[in-house]
Design a protein around this motif. Structure first.
Motif, PDB file in Angstrom:
ATOM      1  N   VAL A   1       0.767  -1.141   0.031  1.00 44.57           N
ATOM      2  CA  VAL A   1       0.133  -0.002  -0.069  1.00 44.57           C
ATOM      3  C   VAL A   1       0.831   1.286   0.007  1.00 44.57           C
ATOM      4  CG1 VAL A   1      -1.760   1.031   1.185  1.00 44.57           C
ATOM      5  CG2 VAL A   1      -1.957  -1.060   1.167  1.00 44.57           C
TER       6      VAL A   1
ATOM      7  N   SER B   1       3.063  -4.533   9.874  1.00 39.34           N
ATOM      8  CA  SER B   1       3.090  -3.167   8.728  1.00 39.34           C
ATOM      9  C   SER B   1       4.097  -2.343   8.872  1.00 39.34           C
ATOM     10  CB  SER B   1       1.596  -2.595   8.910  1.00 39.34           C
ATOM     11  OG  SER B   1       0.568  -3.503   8.191  1.00 39.34           O
TER      12      SER B   1
ATOM     13  N   VAL C   1      -6.423  -5.966   9.174  1.00 41.35           N
ATOM     14  CA  VAL C   1      -5.243  -5.207   8.787  1.00 41.35           C
ATOM     15  C   VAL C   1      -4.459  -4.634  10.047  1.00 41.35           C
ATOM     16  CG1 VAL C   1      -6.439  -2.986   8.354  1.00 41.35           C
ATOM     17  CG2 VAL C   1      -4.357  -3.544   7.169  1.00 41.35           C
TER      18      VAL C   1
ATOM     19  N   HIS D   1     -11.951  -8.361   6.128  1.00 44.03           N
ATOM     20  CA  HIS D   1     -10.284  -7.778   5.968  1.00 44.03           C
ATOM     21  C   HIS D   1     -10.049  -7.703   7.485  1.00 44.03           C
ATOM     22  CE1 HIS D   1     -10.525  -7.348   1.574  1.00 44.03           C
ATOM     23  NE2 HIS D   1     -11.717  -7.264   1.788  1.00 44.03           N
TER      24      HIS D   1
ATOM     25  N   ARG E   1      -6.456   3.792   0.969  1.00 53.52           N
ATOM     26  CA  ARG E   1      -5.458   3.094   0.136  1.00 53.52           C
ATOM     27  C   ARG E   1      -5.526   1.759   0.082  1.00 53.52           C
ATOM     28  NH1 ARG E   1      -6.465   7.784  -0.522  1.00 53.52           N
ATOM     29  NH2 ARG E   1      -4.706   9.454  -0.747  1.00 53.52           N
ATOM     30  N   TYR E   2      -5.776   1.116   1.374  1.00 49.99           N
ATOM     31  CA  TYR E   2      -5.701  -0.155   1.659  1.00 49.99           C
ATOM     32  C   TYR E   2      -6.761  -0.916   0.674  1.00 49.99           C
ATOM     33  CZ  TYR E   2      -6.683  -4.887   3.397  1.00 49.99           C
ATOM     34  OH  TYR E   2      -7.136  -6.074   3.575  1.00 49.99           O
TER      35      TYR E   2
ATOM     36  N   HIS F   1      -2.038  -8.384   6.451  1.00 50.52           N
ATOM     37  CA  HIS F   1      -3.501  -8.462   6.733  1.00 50.52           C
ATOM     38  C   HIS F   1      -4.109  -9.674   6.406  1.00 50.52           C
ATOM     39  CE1 HIS F   1      -4.420  -8.505   1.757  1.00 50.52           C
ATOM     40  NE2 HIS F   1      -3.261  -8.918   2.335  1.00 50.52           N
TER      41      HIS F   1
ATOM     42  N   VAL G   1      -6.401   3.581   5.238  1.00 47.78           N
ATOM     43  CA  VAL G   1      -7.331   2.699   5.147  1.00 47.78           C
ATOM     44  C   VAL G   1      -8.168   2.799   3.764  1.00 47.78           C
ATOM     45  CG1 VAL G   1      -9.504   1.520   6.203  1.00 47.78           C
ATOM     46  CG2 VAL G   1      -7.877   2.315   7.691  1.00 47.78           C
TER      47      VAL G   1
ATOM     48  N   VAL H   1       2.100  -4.110   4.002  1.00 50.67           N
ATOM     49  CA  VAL H   1       1.190  -4.031   4.821  1.00 50.67           C
ATOM     50  C   VAL H   1       0.650  -5.597   5.261  1.00 50.67           C
ATOM     51  CG1 VAL H   1      -1.476  -3.497   5.526  1.00 50.67           C
ATOM     52  CG2 VAL H   1       0.375  -1.846   4.512  1.00 50.67           C
TER      53      VAL H   1
END
Length: 288
Positions: A14, A67, A59, A57, A85-86, A21, A83, A19
């Motif tokens: 990201v 991360s 994360v 999800h 962008r994730y 997840h 978040v 990151v």
């Protein structure tokens, strides 16, 4: 506490940063957001329970767990942008149910205000943002000389933290303490935690400016909100639930008896049922 096969974490990039997840299940998207200094493991129970009927999800926020930190300082707006962008990185192109504990709740609210089209509902679990009061351990981290000392990883600090989080001492296991110490020893953990604490508060408590602005904006949103709390929370007191009822009068609320800062663990089955009922009663995102 190890995740079963198929529910183990993996990594995604990201904004050029790694990151960690987990993604499992099929159906409407759900995003689980943990608190300060914590990791996606705080939502293991909910992740497993919700994968039956949802695309879930979990994360690690930047600078937490597995991360890497962001290029710039860790602030509430920056975490909310992350978040978003994730969600782009993992291909979520429809409104998602956001479930946030502690800091994660404030991040969820900030994203809902900044990008409301991304959010189907907000479930706020002992969330930051509803009051000034916060445990003295976090308030002292806003004092730079003290932060350098208090953020040195130690087993004693990890044990005290776990004892403060859970009302039932049975949850304060050697494994949880060891994992908390492992998180604290990440090379970026202390810096990121101090940045977030100084962004959100002072030695006197959580700053009112960002709280008042954020809650006023959330109240204007056309998004279903559920706010739940543990009545024995030592991190963010249960009195904050009264503030939530006052500031978000349309929100559904619930107080868990004999429960600490993490109902998603201490009251996993009850919270799971409550989330499903909340979503089925009118918080379902549009088909797409």
């Amino acid at each position: 506490m190890s995740a079963p096969a198929g529910l183990r974490p993996r990594h995604v990039t990201v904004d050029g940063r790694r990151v960690r997840h987990r993604v499992d299940g099929a159906g409407p998207p759900v995003v689980l957001l943990h608190g300060i200094g914590r990791s996606l493991r705080d939502f293991t129970d909910q992740h497993e329970l919700l994968t039956h009927g949802f695309r879930v999800h979990s994360v690690d926020l930047p600078g937490h767990g597995g991360s890497l930190p962001m290029a710039g300082p860790a602030t509430l707006p920056a975490l909310a942008r992350f978040v978003g962008r994730y969600l782009d990185a993992v291909g979520v192109d429809r409104p998602a149910h956001l479930v946030g504990n502690s800091l994660g709740g404030a991040v969820a609210m900030r994203l809902a205000v900044a990008e409301p089209s991304r959010v189907a509902s907000l479930a706020l679990v002992d969330s930051a943002g509803f009051g000034r009061e916060v445990t003295v351990a976090l308030r002292l981290l806003a004092v730079r000389p003290l932060a350098r000392v208090l953020l040195r990883p130690s087993r004693a600090v990890a044990r005290r933290t776990e004892r403060a989080i859970f009302h039932d001492p049975g949850y304060v296991t050697d494994e949880r303490i060891a994992y908390a110490l492992e998180l604290a020893r990440q090379p970026y953990a202390a810096r990121v935690m101090a940045e977030i604490v100084r962004d959100l508060g002072t030695a006197g408590g959580v700053r009112p400016q960002w709280r008042d602005e954020l809650l006023a904006e959330v109240a204007r949103l056309d998004v279903p909100v559920l706010v739940v709390w543990g009545d024995r929370d030592l991190i963010l007191p249960a009195a904050h639930l009264d503030a939530a009822r006052a500031r978000l009068p349309r929100a559904r609320t619930h107080l868990f008896a004999d429960c600490g800062h993490m109902p998603q663990i201490e009251r996993a089955d009850e919270l799971h049922r409550m989330l499903r009922e909340f979503w089925s009663a009118g918080a379902a995102p549009p088909a797409g």
